[in-house]
Design a protein around this motif. Structure first.
Motif, PDB file in Angstrom:
ATOM      1  N   PHE A 115       0.839  -1.198   0.000  1.00 42.69           N
ATOM      2  CA  PHE A 115       0.000   0.000   0.000  1.00 42.69           C
ATOM      3  C   PHE A 115       0.875   1.248   0.000  1.00 42.69           C
ATOM      4  O   PHE A 115       1.792   1.380   0.804  1.00 42.69           O
ATOM      5  CB  PHE A 115      -0.920   0.033   1.223  1.00 42.69           C
ATOM      6  N   ARG A 116       0.584   2.131  -0.922  1.00 38.38           N
ATOM      7  CA  ARG A 116       1.287   3.414  -0.979  1.00 38.38           C
ATOM      8  C   ARG A 116       0.435   4.376  -1.796  1.00 38.38           C
ATOM      9  O   ARG A 116       0.016   4.047  -2.903  1.00 38.38           O
ATOM     10  CB  ARG A 116       2.661   3.253  -1.626  1.00 38.38           C
ATOM     11  N   VAL A 117       0.167   5.533  -1.270  1.00 40.80           N
ATOM     12  CA  VAL A 117      -0.592   6.538  -2.018  1.00 40.80           C
ATOM     13  C   VAL A 117       0.287   7.061  -3.145  1.00 40.80           C
ATOM     14  O   VAL A 117       1.373   7.603  -2.905  1.00 40.80           O
ATOM     15  CB  VAL A 117      -1.046   7.693  -1.109  1.00 40.80           C
ATOM     16  N   ARG A 118      -0.178   6.867  -4.377  1.00 42.39           N
ATOM     17  CA  ARG A 118       0.580   7.267  -5.561  1.00 42.39           C
ATOM     18  C   ARG A 118      -0.260   8.226  -6.388  1.00 42.39           C
ATOM     19  O   ARG A 118      -1.335   7.862  -6.854  1.00 42.39           O
ATOM     20  CB  ARG A 118       0.976   6.041  -6.380  1.00 42.39           C
ATOM     21  N   VAL A 119       0.247   9.430  -6.540  1.00 38.93           N
ATOM     22  CA  VAL A 119      -0.475  10.478  -7.268  1.00 38.93           C
ATOM     23  C   VAL A 119       0.032  10.523  -8.706  1.00 38.93           C
ATOM     24  O   VAL A 119       1.241  10.682  -8.927  1.00 38.93           O
ATOM     25  CB  VAL A 119      -0.287  11.848  -6.595  1.00 38.93           C
ATOM     26  N   PRO A 120      -0.851  10.386  -9.691  1.00 35.64           N
ATOM     27  CA  PRO A 120      -0.410  10.402 -11.090  1.00 35.64           C
ATOM     28  C   PRO A 120      -0.132  11.817 -11.568  1.00 35.64           C
ATOM     29  O   PRO A 120      -0.534  12.801 -10.929  1.00 35.64           O
ATOM     30  CB  PRO A 120      -1.613   9.805 -11.827  1.00 35.64           C
ATOM     31  N   ASP A 121       0.549  11.919 -12.706  1.00 27.76           N
ATOM     32  CA  ASP A 121       0.711  13.247 -13.293  1.00 27.76           C
ATOM     33  C   ASP A 121      -0.613  13.686 -13.906  1.00 27.76           C
ATOM     34  O   ASP A 121      -1.585  12.928 -13.951  1.00 27.76           O
ATOM     35  CB  ASP A 121       1.846  13.264 -14.318  1.00 27.76           C
ATOM     36  N   ALA A 122      -0.655  14.919 -14.386  1.00 33.81           N
ATOM     37  CA  ALA A 122      -1.912  15.485 -14.857  1.00 33.81           C
ATOM     38  C   ALA A 122      -2.484  14.709 -16.038  1.00 33.81           C
ATOM     39  O   ALA A 122      -3.701  14.495 -16.126  1.00 33.81           O
ATOM     40  CB  ALA A 122      -1.694  16.948 -15.256  1.00 33.81           C
ATOM     41  N   THR A 123      -1.618  14.257 -16.937  1.00 32.58           N
ATOM     42  CA  THR A 123      -2.090  13.528 -18.121  1.00 32.58           C
ATOM     43  C   THR A 123      -2.780  12.233 -17.722  1.00 32.58           C
ATOM     44  O   THR A 123      -3.881  11.917 -18.203  1.00 32.58           O
ATOM     45  CB  THR A 123      -0.920  13.228 -19.073  1.00 32.58           C
ATOM     46  N   ILE A 124      -2.142  11.465 -16.840  1.00 35.42           N
ATOM     47  CA  ILE A 124      -2.722  10.195 -16.397  1.00 35.42           C
ATOM     48  C   ILE A 124      -3.985  10.440 -15.581  1.00 35.42           C
ATOM     49  O   ILE A 124      -4.959   9.685 -15.682  1.00 35.42           O
ATOM     50  CB  ILE A 124      -1.697   9.398 -15.568  1.00 35.42           C
ATOM     51  N   ALA A 125      -3.992  11.487 -14.782  1.00 34.86           N
ATOM     52  CA  ALA A 125      -5.169  11.788 -13.974  1.00 34.86           C
ATOM     53  C   ALA A 125      -6.385  12.072 -14.848  1.00 34.86           C
ATOM     54  O   ALA A 125      -7.482  11.547 -14.612  1.00 34.86           O
ATOM     55  CB  ALA A 125      -4.896  12.975 -13.054  1.00 34.86           C
TER      56      ALA A 125
END
Length: 368
Positions: free
Chosen positions: A269-279
Motif C-alpha cells: 500500500f502506498r498513495v501514488r499520485v499520477p501526473d496530470a495527463t494520467i489523472a
C-alpha cells in the motif's frame, strides 16, 4: 444476510490484490505481447463457475434469469468499455482493488465509473441507456438458440480451457528471485509469495460460485456484479433510500476493504499520485467505463465472467467486444507510445511482468 456480501467482497478483494488478477492486463497482453497466460486464467474462472452454476441450477438452489439480447447496446457498450479500461488503467474490479492499494488514478476512475453508471441507470442518461438496451432480439442463451442442452457447451468449454492450461503449464516457467522472506508458513504464502495465475483463478471461480446462493438468500437473484452495485452505492449516498443498499453494494464495499487489507499487510500500500495527463485519462476512462458497462449490461465481471458461465449471447458477445475495444486502445495508448520511443503508459497494469511488492521484494526474472 446482506453482510455476507461484505465478507465475500472482502475475500475477493484480498485475492484479486494478492493474485494481481487484472483483466485489463489479460486482454491487453493478447495484443501487446501475444501472451495468453492471464486470458487463460480468466477462462479458468468462467469454466469453474459454469460447472458450479450447472450444479446449483440442477439442484434447484438458484434459478438464474436470462433476458432477450439487447444486441446494439451490448456491441456498442462493449467496445466503449473495452477501450475505456485501458484509459482508466483497469477494469471495474481492477479499479476497485487498485484503489485499495492507494492509486489515486484509480480513485478518480472509480468515481467516474460509479457516477456515470448511476446516471445511466437512474439519472439523466437513463433515456439513452433504456433506449439502446430496449432494442432487443429474440435470443437469450446459446444453447437455447441452438435447441440443445447446455451440457455440450459446458464440456466443450471445460475441455478447451483444460487444454489451454496444459499448454501454459508445459512452457518453461518464469520464476522470481527475491530476497529471503520476512514471514514463514501461511503468512508467507498469503502475503509474500507470488500467486500463480491459475491458482488465483481457481479461488476466484469458487468465490464466484458462492456468490450465487449467498446473493439469492439475501433477496438478489444474481452472482458477482460490479456496475449496478456501484450505481446503487452512488444512488444510496445521494438519496439515503434503503432500497439501494443491497447485497451487491456490500460486495463492492468489501472489495475496497479486502484489497486494502491485502496491500497493507503485504507492504504494497502506498498513495501514488499520477501526473496530470494520467489523472485526466483515468477520469475520462472511468466515465466511459460507466457508460459502456451500462449499455452492455455488465462489465468484465457481470458479463465476461458471469453471463458467459450461463452461456448467454450477451456474455460472449460482450466478451468479444471488450477484447476488440481493448485492442484498439492498446494500439493508441501503449503500442503507439512504444513505437514513438516514449515507453508504455505507466497507468496501465502489467500483470505478466509485475513483480509487485515493496522495493525490498522486487524480483529478478529468470528462466528455468
Amino acid at each position: 444476510m446482506i453482510l455476507t456480501g461484505l465478507l465475500l467482497g472482502a475475500l475477493l478483494g484480498f485475492v484479486l490484490q494478492r493474485g494481481r488478477f487484472c483483466v485489463t492486463g489479460a486482454f491487453r497482453d493478447v495484443f501487446l505481447t501475444r501472451n495468453t497466460l492471464w486470458l487463460t486464467a480468466f477462462l479458468v474462472v468462467i469454466a469453474i463457475q459454469a460447472i458450479g452454476l450447472a450444479v446449483l441450477t440442477a439442484t434447484g438452489v438458484i434459478a438464474p434469469k436470462v433476458t432477450p439480447l439487447p444486441l446494439l447496446g451490448v456491441v456498442v457498450g462493449g467496445l466503449i468499455f473495452g477501450y475505456a479500461i485501458v484509459m482508466a488503467g483497469g477494469c471495474a474490479t481492477g479499479t476497485y482493488y487498485r484503489s485499495g492499494e492507494g492509486l489515486v488514478g484509480s480513485w478518480l476512475a472509480l468515481i467516474g465509473y460509479a457516477g456515470t453508471a448511476a446516471a445511466m441507470k437512474y439519472g439523466v442518461l437513463k433515456p439513452l441507456n433504456d433506449g439502446l438496451r430496449g432494442l432487443t432480439v429474440p435470443a437469450t442463451t446459446i444453447h437455447g438458440t441452438l435447441g440443445i442442452a447446455a451440457w455440450p457447451l459446458l464440456v466443450t468449454l471445460v475441455v478447451g480451457v483444460a487444454l489451454a492450461v496444459r499448454h501454459h503449464l508445459r512452457k518453461p516457467r518464469t520464476v522470481l528471485a527475491t530476497l529471503p522472506p520476512r514471514r514463514t508458513g501461511l503468512a508467507h504464502l498469503l502475503l509474500e509469495r507470488r500467486w500463480h495465475p491459475f491458482a488465483t483463478a481457481v479461488v476466484i471461480g469458487v468465490i464466484a460460485i458462492a456468490a450465487w446462493p449467498l446473493s439469492t438468500w439475501a433477496g438478489r437473484n444474481g452472482g458477482l456484479g460490479i456496475t449496478t452495485p456501484s450505481a446503487n452505492l452512488v444512488s444510496y449516498l445521494g438519496t439515503a433510500q434503503p432500497r439501494y443498499l443491497d447485497w451487491g453494494v456490500m460486495l463492492v464495499l468489501g472489495l475496497l476493504v479486502g484489497s486494502f487489507v491485502a496491500a497493507k499487510s503485504s507492504g504494497e500500500f502506498r498513495v501514488r499520485v499520477p501526473d496530470a495527463t494520467i489523472a485526466v485519462r483515468s477520469t475520462m476512462g472511468g466515465v466511459l467505463m460507466g457508460v459502456g458497462a451500462s449499455l452492455a449490461g455488465g462489465c468484465t465481471i457481470g458479463n465476461a465472467m458471469v453471463e458467459t458461465a450461463q452461456f448467454t449471447w450477451q456474455g460472449w458477445i460482450s466478451f468479444a467486444a471488450f477484447l476488440v475495444g481493448t485492442g484498439a486502445a492498446t494500439r493508441v495508448y501503449i503500442a503507439g507510445h512504444r513505437r514513438a520511443g516514449t515507453g508504455a503508459d505507466s497507468g496501465i497494469p502489467a500483470p505478466v511482468a509485475d513483480a509487485g511488492g515493496t522495493p525490498q521484494r522486487r524480483a529478478v526474472l529468470t528462466k528455468i
